[in-house]
Design a protein around this motif. Structure first.
Motif, short mmCIF file in Angstrom:
data_model
loop_
_atom_site.label_atom_id
_atom_site.label_comp_id
_atom_site.label_asym_id
_atom_site.label_seq_id
_atom_site.Cartn_x
_atom_site.Cartn_y
_atom_site.Cartn_z
N GLU A 1 42.60 36.35 -10.85
CA GLU A 1 42.23 37.28 -9.79
C GLU A 1 43.18 37.21 -8.61
O GLU A 1 42.84 37.61 -7.50
N GLY A 2 44.39 36.72 -8.86
CA GLY A 2 45.36 36.58 -7.78
C GLY A 2 46.11 37.86 -7.50
O GLY A 2 45.82 38.92 -8.07
N SER B 1 39.44 20.47 -9.41
CA SER B 1 40.01 19.89 -8.19
C SER B 1 40.45 20.98 -7.22
O SER B 1 40.41 20.79 -6.00
N ALA B 2 40.86 22.12 -7.75
CA ALA B 2 41.30 23.23 -6.90
C ALA B 2 40.16 24.15 -6.52
O ALA B 2 40.37 25.15 -5.81
N GLY B 3 38.93 23.84 -6.96
CA GLY B 3 37.79 24.68 -6.63
C GLY B 3 37.79 25.99 -7.37
O GLY B 3 37.23 26.98 -6.87
N ARG B 4 38.36 26.01 -8.55
CA ARG B 4 38.43 27.24 -9.33
C ARG B 4 37.88 26.99 -10.72
O ARG B 4 37.61 25.84 -11.10
N ALA B 5 37.73 28.07 -11.52
CA ALA B 5 37.17 27.96 -12.85
C ALA B 5 38.13 28.56 -13.87
O ALA B 5 38.94 29.44 -13.55
N GLY C 1 48.30 31.99 -8.92
CA GLY C 1 47.21 32.97 -8.96
C GLY C 1 46.05 32.58 -8.07
O GLY C 1 46.15 31.75 -7.17
N GLY C 2 44.92 33.19 -8.35
CA GLY C 2 43.72 32.92 -7.57
C GLY C 2 42.46 33.26 -8.35
O GLY C 2 42.50 33.98 -9.36
N GLY C 3 41.33 32.71 -7.90
CA GLY C 3 40.05 33.00 -8.53
C GLY C 3 39.94 32.40 -9.91
O GLY C 3 40.60 31.42 -10.26
#
Length: 425
Positions: free
Chosen positions: A351-352, A292-296, A329-331
């Motif tokens: 990757e944040g 839903s957040a477009g992340r893996a 975080g991110g990625g």
């Protein structure tokens, strides 16, 4: 109580004054009366002796001769055989004190003194005794008030302390009063205040932990139920329902774990378990949220590792780390497993931007957060890890890498902190 203390003290003082005061008045009255009688007797004997010496010396015996020999307010009558009585002074009226003495030449001397002089002296003595009694009463009142305040004021303070405890303010006062019995009561109240404070702190901590720890399982369960309502495929419904039931079991385990930690945060139920199963469960649970957040979210590293711990607690620790990566975080989020010494390590990284440098190791303290969150998740996660002999550490700040260290063999004694340090791949 203050009034009773004053009244009881005054009652004791008044009884003492009444007993000793009446006795003193009686004794002083008799002493004054006897002293007056002795003075009159001595006066009569002295005058008789003077009359004898004058008769033997054939000297004049007149009232003028004895005028200076008789004290003021006294009356003397000298009777010599064959002569007229000689009177000295003014004859008193009313009740008198008198004494008669006989001389060797047959003369008699009678001395009288008005009893009013004795009455006046007794009155002066009574006035002095009354003044002393009044001073004693005043001193007793002041002492009673002081003692009553000394005893009543601490009781008032203790009552206020007990009332504060009942109203939910458990701060101990640490105030003592110099009275052993009252100080003992103050010690008990302060001890109760400290225990109540610890209980309230534990309750507030349990409420905060429950709110934080239950939010994630409930959110995941809600997402599964939404997917069930959006599909008509029986196989998909069955699959999602099975996962939902698993999440309900996890939710039950979370509640039990929170209650256990509330009673004793060091109590664990460590067993040997398959680490891959816990990681797989977390991946399945969090993938919908990450999609839903477009992340893996992925996993890698050594497989088929067995670790010692409580599976539910380990799952909660990993869930806290995965949730932090999702929120802050991110990625792509990666779960990597490796072995170091006798420990299995699960690293969670993303990757944040990572953890701010000003936070450092304080990131595990309660209420400490770098992104305006509650600051509870990592603190609870560390407590859960340590309860079963493991540990949770931040291995790298930027990009963030958190490591969960679990023993691979059952521990026979409490773990120590002197373990081989982890390496970051």
């Amino acid at each position: 109580m203050r009034r009773r203390l004053i009244q009881s003290t005054l009652a004791v003082v008044l009884v003492v004054i009444a007993v000793f005061g009446v006795s003193l008045v009686i004794v002083e009255t008799r002493t004054i009366s006897n002293s007056a009688q002795e003075r009159v007797d001595s006066e009569a004997l002295r005058l008789a002796s003077i009359v004898d010496s004058r008769i033997l010396g054939d000297e004049n015996i007149t009232a003028a001769v004895f005028k200076n020999q008789v004290a003021d307010q006294r009356y003397a009558v000298i009777r010599i055989p064959g002569r007229a009585p000689i009177e000295v002074g003014t004859e008193p009226t009313g009740d008198v004190i008198h004494s008669t003495a006989k001389g060797e030449e047959g003369e008699t001397v009678t001395v009288e003194e008005p009893r009013s002089s004795v009455t006046r002296e007794v009155g002066r003595t009574l006035l002095i005794i009354g003044a002393v009694a009044l001073l004693a009463i005043v001193a007793a009142v002041l002492l009673a008030v002081r003692q009553a305040n000394r005893l009543a004021s601490p009781l008032t303070d203790l009552a206020e302390t007990a009332e504060r405890l009942g109203s939910g303010d458990p701060r101990p006062r640490h105030k003592r009063y110099g009275v052993p019995e009252l100080d003992r009561v103050a010690d008990v109240l302060d001890g109760s205040a400290e225990r109540i404070a610890r209980m309230l702190t534990a309750e507030r901590r349990l409420a905060a932990d429950a709110s934080h720890q239950l939010r994630t399982p409930l959110t995941a369960l809600s997402m599964r139920l939404e997917e069930i309502t959006l599909t008509d495929d029986p196989d998909t419904v069955k699959e999602e329902a099975t996962i939902a039931l698993t999440q309900v079991e996890r939710l039950t385990d979370v509640v039990e774990r929170l209650l256990t930690n509330a009673r004793d945060p060091r109590t664990g139920s460590a067993v040997s378990f398959d680490l891959d199963e816990v990681i797989k469960q977390q991946l399945e649970e969090w993938r919908p949220a990450y999609r839903s957040a477009g992340r893996a979210i992925v996993s890698s590293g050594k497989r088929h590792l067995r670790a010692v711990g409580t599976p539910g607690a380990v799952a909660q620790v990993l869930a806290a780390l995965i949730e932090n990566s999702l929120m802050h975080g991110g990625g792509t989020v990666a779960l990597r497993t490796r072995v170091t010494g006798n420990q299995a390590v699960v690293e969670v990284t993303d990757e944040g931007p990572g953890v701010p440098t000003d936070l450092g190791a304080r990131i595990f303290e309660r209420t400490i957060s770098g992104r305006n969150s509650t600051g509870i998740g990592l603190a609870v996660a560390r407590d859960l890890a340590e309860a079963d002999g493991g540990r949770l550490e931040m291995l790298q700040g930027q990009p963030p890498v958190f490591g969960l260290f679990l023993s691979r063999t059952p521990l026979k004694r409490p773990p120590t902190t002197e373990e081989d340090g982890p390496t970051v791949r």
